[in-house]
Design an enzyme around this catalytic site. Structure first.
Site, short mmCIF file in Angstrom:
data_model
loop_
_atom_site.label_atom_id
_atom_site.label_comp_id
_atom_site.label_asym_id
_atom_site.label_seq_id
_atom_site.Cartn_x
_atom_site.Cartn_y
_atom_site.Cartn_z
N CYS A 239 52.01 15.34 43.34
CA CYS A 239 51.97 16.30 42.23
C CYS A 239 50.57 16.90 42.11
O CYS A 239 50.41 18.12 42.01
CB CYS A 239 52.40 15.63 40.94
SG CYS A 239 54.17 15.23 40.88
N HIS B 295 54.56 17.92 34.15
CA HIS B 295 55.25 16.67 34.46
C HIS B 295 56.36 16.41 33.44
O HIS B 295 56.19 16.71 32.25
CB HIS B 295 54.28 15.48 34.44
CG HIS B 295 53.71 15.16 35.78
ND1 HIS B 295 52.36 15.16 36.04
CD2 HIS B 295 54.32 14.80 36.94
CE1 HIS B 295 52.16 14.82 37.30
NE2 HIS B 295 53.32 14.59 37.87
N GLU C 166 49.75 19.64 32.56
CA GLU C 166 48.53 19.16 33.21
C GLU C 166 47.36 20.13 33.00
O GLU C 166 47.51 21.33 33.14
CB GLU C 166 48.77 18.96 34.70
CG GLU C 166 49.81 17.90 35.03
CD GLU C 166 49.41 16.50 34.57
OE1 GLU C 166 48.20 16.27 34.35
OE2 GLU C 166 50.32 15.65 34.43
#
EC number: 3.4.19.3
Length: 220
Positions: A143, A172, A80
């Site tokens: 998340c 992820h 991310e």
């Protein structure tokens, strides 16, 4: 010796397992690039997840923190880039909370960028034959909530440890095969591959103080 904290989540949304914890727990007490690995499971609950995360950081005093979460439907390991200051839950969390359009930190900035070498991590994974890419959105569920809370905590509440900045970010991972069989057409990745990928990500983060200049963007 340096210490690295890797977190993962308990199962949620009716799943019996969470691949993030199944893979992360394999790393407990391992040593990578001269660092000791500590792992913790976080509840899939708004706010409580951050309370547990902050307690773990205060206990362990890590130089690096990587949070890991399940992204069912994604085909690869996704590192991310950014976390945004919003809770917008599509489904309730494990305690029935479903915040919609609320800030994670009322006085916090709109977003935080990962302080991990995200492109070096993706490059290392691809070189090892692991499908990987940079993600431009961590979603608006727990998340993203944890990624934003982590980076806010490291930037403001816990800016330095042992004379250096503490870096952090979020990765992820896809479903495991035993989950994907219940979701026809959904991609999955073997536990052994995910665990190897996390080791590579940790090594890259420890060995690269900066990032590399390769394309990781998207057109839309």
């Amino acid at each position: 010796m340096k210490t690295v904290l890797i977190t993962a989540f308990e199962p949620f949304d009716g799943e019996a397992i969470n691949p993030s914890w199944e893979s992360v727990r394999q790393l407990q007490n391992q040593q990578l690039s001269g660092a000791h690995i500590e792992t913790r499971q976080l509840p899939c609950v708004f706010n409580t997840s951050l309370t547990c995360l902050y307690a773990a950081i205060d206990e362990i005093q890590p130089e690096l923190v990587i949070a890991v979460g399940q992204a069912g439907g994604r085909p690869d390991i996704t590192v991310e880039r950014i976390a945004i200051n919003i809770n917008d839950a599509r489904i309730p969390d494990n305690q029935g909370n479903q915040p919609i359009d609320t800030p994670i930190v009322a006085t916090g900035p709109a977003a935080y960028f990962s302080t991990l070498p995200i492109k070096a991590i993706v490059s290392g994974l691809q070189t090892a034959g692991v499908p990987a890419s940079i993600s431009q959105s961590a979603g608006t569920y727990i998340c993203n909530h944890v990624m934003y809370g982590l980076l806010h905590h490291l930037a403001l509440t816990y800016p330095k440890v042992r004379g250096g900045l503490v870096r952090g970010g979020f990765i992820h991972i896809p479903y495991l095969p035993e989950q994907a069989v219940k979701h026809p057409g959904t991609p999955s990745m073997a536990l052994e591959t995910i665990t190897m990928a996390l080791k590579i990500a940790i090594n890259q983060a420890l060995e690269n103080s900066g990032d590399i200049a390769i394309s990781g963007g998207m057109t839309h």
